[in-house]
Design a protein around this motif. Structure first.
Motif, PDB file in Angstrom:
ATOM      1  N   LEU B  74      39.532  34.476  28.320  1.00  0.00           N
ATOM      2  CA  LEU B  74      39.650  35.849  27.812  1.00  0.00           C
ATOM      3  C   LEU B  74      40.802  36.555  28.498  1.00  0.00           C
ATOM      4  O   LEU B  74      40.994  37.751  28.332  1.00  0.00           O
ATOM      5  CB  LEU B  74      38.348  36.610  28.042  1.00  0.00           C
ATOM      6  N   ALA B  75      41.574  35.805  29.305  1.00  0.00           N
ATOM      7  CA  ALA B  75      42.649  36.424  30.075  1.00  0.00           C
ATOM      8  C   ALA B  75      44.001  36.250  29.410  1.00  0.00           C
ATOM      9  O   ALA B  75      45.032  36.490  30.019  1.00  0.00           O
ATOM     10  CB  ALA B  75      42.683  35.832  31.483  1.00  0.00           C
ATOM     11  N   HIS B  76      43.988  35.831  28.132  1.00  0.00           N
ATOM     12  CA  HIS B  76      45.265  35.516  27.501  1.00  0.00           C
ATOM     13  C   HIS B  76      46.201  36.726  27.473  1.00  0.00           C
ATOM     14  O   HIS B  76      47.403  36.596  27.664  1.00  0.00           O
ATOM     15  CB  HIS B  76      45.028  34.990  26.094  1.00  0.00           C
ATOM     16  N   ALA B 130      39.617  26.983  36.369  1.00  0.00           N
ATOM     17  CA  ALA B 130      39.098  26.206  35.254  1.00  0.00           C
ATOM     18  C   ALA B 130      38.659  24.822  35.701  1.00  0.00           C
ATOM     19  O   ALA B 130      37.832  24.186  35.065  1.00  0.00           O
ATOM     20  CB  ALA B 130      40.159  26.083  34.158  1.00  0.00           C
ATOM     21  N   VAL B 131      39.227  24.344  36.806  1.00  0.00           N
ATOM     22  CA  VAL B 131      38.824  23.039  37.299  1.00  0.00           C
ATOM     23  C   VAL B 131      37.428  23.131  37.902  1.00  0.00           C
ATOM     24  O   VAL B 131      36.623  22.216  37.796  1.00  0.00           O
ATOM     25  CB  VAL B 131      39.851  22.535  38.331  1.00  0.00           C
ATOM     26  N   ARG B 132      37.126  24.290  38.509  1.00  0.00           N
ATOM     27  CA  ARG B 132      35.819  24.461  39.138  1.00  0.00           C
ATOM     28  C   ARG B 132      34.745  24.878  38.138  1.00  0.00           C
ATOM     29  O   ARG B 132      33.578  24.579  38.325  1.00  0.00           O
ATOM     30  CB  ARG B 132      35.897  25.535  40.238  1.00  0.00           C
ATOM     31  N   ASN B 137      30.892  30.358  32.099  1.00  0.00           N
ATOM     32  CA  ASN B 137      31.263  30.835  33.427  1.00  0.00           C
ATOM     33  C   ASN B 137      32.757  31.100  33.506  1.00  0.00           C
ATOM     34  O   ASN B 137      33.189  32.114  34.054  1.00  0.00           O
ATOM     35  CB  ASN B 137      30.883  29.804  34.495  1.00  0.00           C
ATOM     36  N   LEU B 138      33.529  30.172  32.942  1.00  0.00           N
ATOM     37  CA  LEU B 138      34.978  30.352  32.959  1.00  0.00           C
ATOM     38  C   LEU B 138      35.365  31.584  32.155  1.00  0.00           C
ATOM     39  O   LEU B 138      36.209  32.384  32.576  1.00  0.00           O
ATOM     40  CB  LEU B 138      35.666  29.107  32.394  1.00  0.00           C
ATOM     41  N   ALA B 139      34.714  31.770  31.006  1.00  0.00           N
ATOM     42  CA  ALA B 139      35.011  32.933  30.164  1.00  0.00           C
ATOM     43  C   ALA B 139      34.775  34.225  30.943  1.00  0.00           C
ATOM     44  O   ALA B 139      35.590  35.146  30.911  1.00  0.00           O
ATOM     45  CB  ALA B 139      34.152  32.898  28.901  1.00  0.00           C
ATOM     46  N   LEU B 140      33.652  34.263  31.691  1.00  0.00           N
ATOM     47  CA  LEU B 140      33.332  35.475  32.446  1.00  0.00           C
ATOM     48  C   LEU B 140      34.338  35.713  33.566  1.00  0.00           C
ATOM     49  O   LEU B 140      34.782  36.841  33.797  1.00  0.00           O
ATOM     50  CB  LEU B 140      31.916  35.377  33.026  1.00  0.00           C
ATOM     51  N   VAL B 146      41.452  39.693  33.810  1.00  0.00           N
ATOM     52  CA  VAL B 146      42.016  40.806  33.034  1.00  0.00           C
ATOM     53  C   VAL B 146      41.945  42.097  33.835  1.00  0.00           C
ATOM     54  O   VAL B 146      42.918  42.855  33.938  1.00  0.00           O
ATOM     55  CB  VAL B 146      41.266  40.978  31.696  1.00  0.00           C
ATOM     56  N   TYR B 147      40.769  42.347  34.465  1.00  0.00           N
ATOM     57  CA  TYR B 147      40.605  43.590  35.215  1.00  0.00           C
ATOM     58  C   TYR B 147      41.501  43.625  36.443  1.00  0.00           C
ATOM     59  O   TYR B 147      42.170  44.627  36.711  1.00  0.00           O
ATOM     60  CB  TYR B 147      39.137  43.782  35.604  1.00  0.00           C
TER      61      TYR B 147
END
Lengths: 255, 370
Positions: B74-76, B130-132, B137-140, B146-147
């Motif tokens: 979601l950080a695109h 993303a590796v972890r 979870n990654l999306a969150l 972003v913040y």
């Protein structure tokens, strides 16, 4: 170096469950090695320890005399160890060809940027990969399913394609987790024939888990019998069938 | 052989992008249509078309990391912002008032690739997450990026001008020629926005071929393997860390290049643009367009980019709609967009690409049903 895989007193615990207890054995070079045993005996746990998905609680697993405790699963695969899974782990939304090409991944040599611009080298390597894939498609007689999506194929063929994907890695050791599970007699015979061809023509050391005792007795050169995470027997398949502890584990004994 | 366009006699022909003459003719027609459209359309539609092109580039990027490699990000929008501000710093002007803002006034030929490269670098820094982690979870965690990103950007006042004030985007000099007030080539006169449109088309062509190349190469297959079954992928010898990192880097490169161009038509940009909603827009475009394909982001972006124009056109020309719907154009746009997301997820998860795919197959087989 005679043994390709060596288990030295390997134990594997999940909380209170002992999946493997003090298991030691060696897989000799160029053997067709079978692991048999009832459900929950720890057969697949042995495979998962070899391919690095599980780490032994105690003991050492060696592949080509190298301790693999600190080697990642993908690096173990790149040593030349490939495997199939008990429940088919194919990439279902892709074609047979793509699945086998993914298997050939470690033989294709170019980086991400080269892939992005599809350089001459990329083109050459892709054609080489396709050659590997086509050889395997030919070997396993799955030409007609080349462009079929995995989801649309019958179970027996999927098993065969998973075998093909593992072969595309051109491994030195091939781990087969129940290749004949859920197959009828005819399909089992086909698979047995392919396993023998892999072992004899391609000269790959095969480690095999299966419940089909007839097939194992027919083709294996060496067998270990597992029960409740312990090794019961290690040796010639013919003798395993006569061994009292093996019979007890499989059939039970009357009081 | 000549009459059997689907019969391939070499592996190379089979994996080619334009496989047969029909493909080549269609590509040529679309290319000339786009070239002519850029010259004949009025400025309003040029802006919408350019927006579609830049959105397409950014969405291809998201499609690489989320559609192809399955790492929901979601950080695109943050990577788009990195590209925008890299371009603004490298290619923009420095000012002293009201705030000190830096800019090096370099050529577009430098700031455009650099925007992509810097964004790719930032992508590489974030890739270890993303590796972890994977899936939800990654999306969150990416929401967190972003913040944090908007906090950093609004405080880097010499780069962004600060929240609410903003700064000018990169300058309009390419290969030493400034096209800020239009460009004259022979007897043809192009406005600034038309030049940006053509530059966008060229960049999109190159990057689009890039995505297609990824899909037909070992890289694309490795991404798909990681997306579908990561344990099997690892057992095959695919290095998860390396390929997740490369997916993030490539995705951010696309985002960065898109970001560098995206606000150049307006000429100014404010950090408040890069909120969570901005990132979610790209996810929505991928979903509406079609996940994991090259054409999907094009369809989705054209839909999203041209919708304001179409709604405006309808409202301007129909008194009935103007009187019966108590919403303004922006509100109607949002409602339609929302309905489409829900509709596509329920009825055609493959998005507009899926609709196109079915139509194409229908006409390929016509008059037979299959």
């Amino acid at each position: 170096m005679n043994s390709l895989i060596k288990f030295e007193n390997v134990s594997l615990n999940f909380g209170g469950v002992n999946a493997l207890t003090e298991v030691s054995f060696e897989v000799p070079d160029n053997s067709l090695f079978a692991i048999i045993g009832p459900n929950g005996a720890g057969k697949t746990s042995i495979f998962n320890c070899v391919s690095g998905i599980y780490r032994p609680t105690t003991g050492v697993v060696k592949i080509f005399d190298e301790d693999i405790s600190n080697i990642k699963p993908d690096a173990i695969a790149n040593l030349g160890v490939s495997r199939t899974f008990q429940n088919i782990e194919l990439f279902e939304n892709m074609t047979t060809l793509d699945n086998i090409l993914i298997g050939a991944h470690r033989h294709i040599d170019y980086g991400s940027v080269s892939g992005l611009i599809f350089s001459k080298k990329t083109r050459r390597e892709e054609e080489k990969a396709r050659q590997i894939a086509e050889d395997i498609i030919d070997f396993l007689e799955i030409e007609e399913y080349r462009y079929s999506y995995i989801l649309s194929l019958p179970y027996g063929i999927q098993k065969r394609i998973e075998l093909g994907r593992a072969l595309a890695m051109k491994p030195k050791i091939l781990l087969l987790d129940e290749p004949a599970a859920g197959m009828n007699n005819e399909e089992t015979e086909d698979i047995a024939r392919f396993i023998l061809d892999i072992h004899e023509e391609l000269e790959i050391t095969v480690v095999l888990i299966d419940h089909d005792m007839n097939m194992v007795m027919d083709i294996a050169t060496e067998v270990i019998v597992m029960d409740f995470g312990k090794k019961l027997f290690d040796g010639d398949p013919k003798e395993a069938a006569k061994d009292s502890s093996v019979i007890e584990a499989y059939l039970g004994v009357s009081d | 052989m000549r009459r059997r366009p689907d019969l391939y006699i070499s592996y190379r022909d089979e994996t080619a992008i334009l496989k047969n003459n029909t493909h080549r003719v269609i590509a040529l027609i679309i290319a000339s249509a786009l070239l002519i459209l850029g010259y004949v359309a009025d400025d309003y539609w040029i802006l919408l078309l350019s927006a579609s092109i830049f959105l397409t580039i950014a969405t291809w990027g998201l499609n690489i990391v989320s559609g192809m490699a399955g790492q929901i990000s979601l950080a695109h929008g943050f990577f788009v912002a990195v590209g925008t501000y890299t371009a603004a710093v490298v290619g923009g002007f420095s000012t002293e008032f009201p705030n000190k803002i830096i800019g090096y006034e370099l050529d577009m030929i430098i700031w455009l690739p650099l925007a992509g490269i810097v964004a790719a670098g930032v992508g590489l820094i974030i890739a270890p997450l993303a590796v972890r982690l994977k899936g939800l979870n990654l999306a969150l965690v990416s929401i967190g990026i972003v913040y944090i990103g908007s906090y950093i950007l609004s405080n880097l006042k010499t780069v962004t001008g600060g929240a609410g004030l903003g700064r000018k985007t990169a300058g309009y000099t390419i290969l030493g020629v400034n096209f800020k007030d239009g460009l004259e080539i022979g007897s043809l006169i192009f406005t600034k926005n038309q030049v940006l449109y053509y530059i966008g088309l060229l960049v999109a062509l190159l990057l689009g071929i890039g995505v297609k190349n990824l899909l037909r190469s070992k890289i694309g297959r490795a991404y798909a393997a990681i997306r579908d079954r990561d344990i099997a992928a690892e057992a095959i010898g695919i290095n998860l860390a390396r390929f997740k990192a490369s997916a993030f880097a490539l995705s951010s490169f696309y985002a960065g290049v898109a970001g560098a161009l995206m606000f150049s038509t307006i000429g100014a940009v404010d950090v408040e643009r890069f909120g969570l909603l901005f990132s979610v827009t790209f996810i929505a475009i991928v979903v509406i367009g079609g996940v994991g394909t090259v054409m999907g982001p094009i369809f989705g972006s054209i839909f999203f980019g041209l919708m304001p124009g179409i709604i405006k056109f309808v409202i301007d020309h129909s008194e009935f709609i103007r009187d019966s719907i108590p919403l303004n154009a922006a509100q109607i746009e949002r409602v339609i967009f929302g309905l489409f997301i829900v509709g596509f997820l329920m009825f055609e998860p493959r998005g507009l690409w899926g609709v196109w795919f079915r139509l194409r197959n229908y006409f390929k087989a016509w008059p037979f049903s299959y």
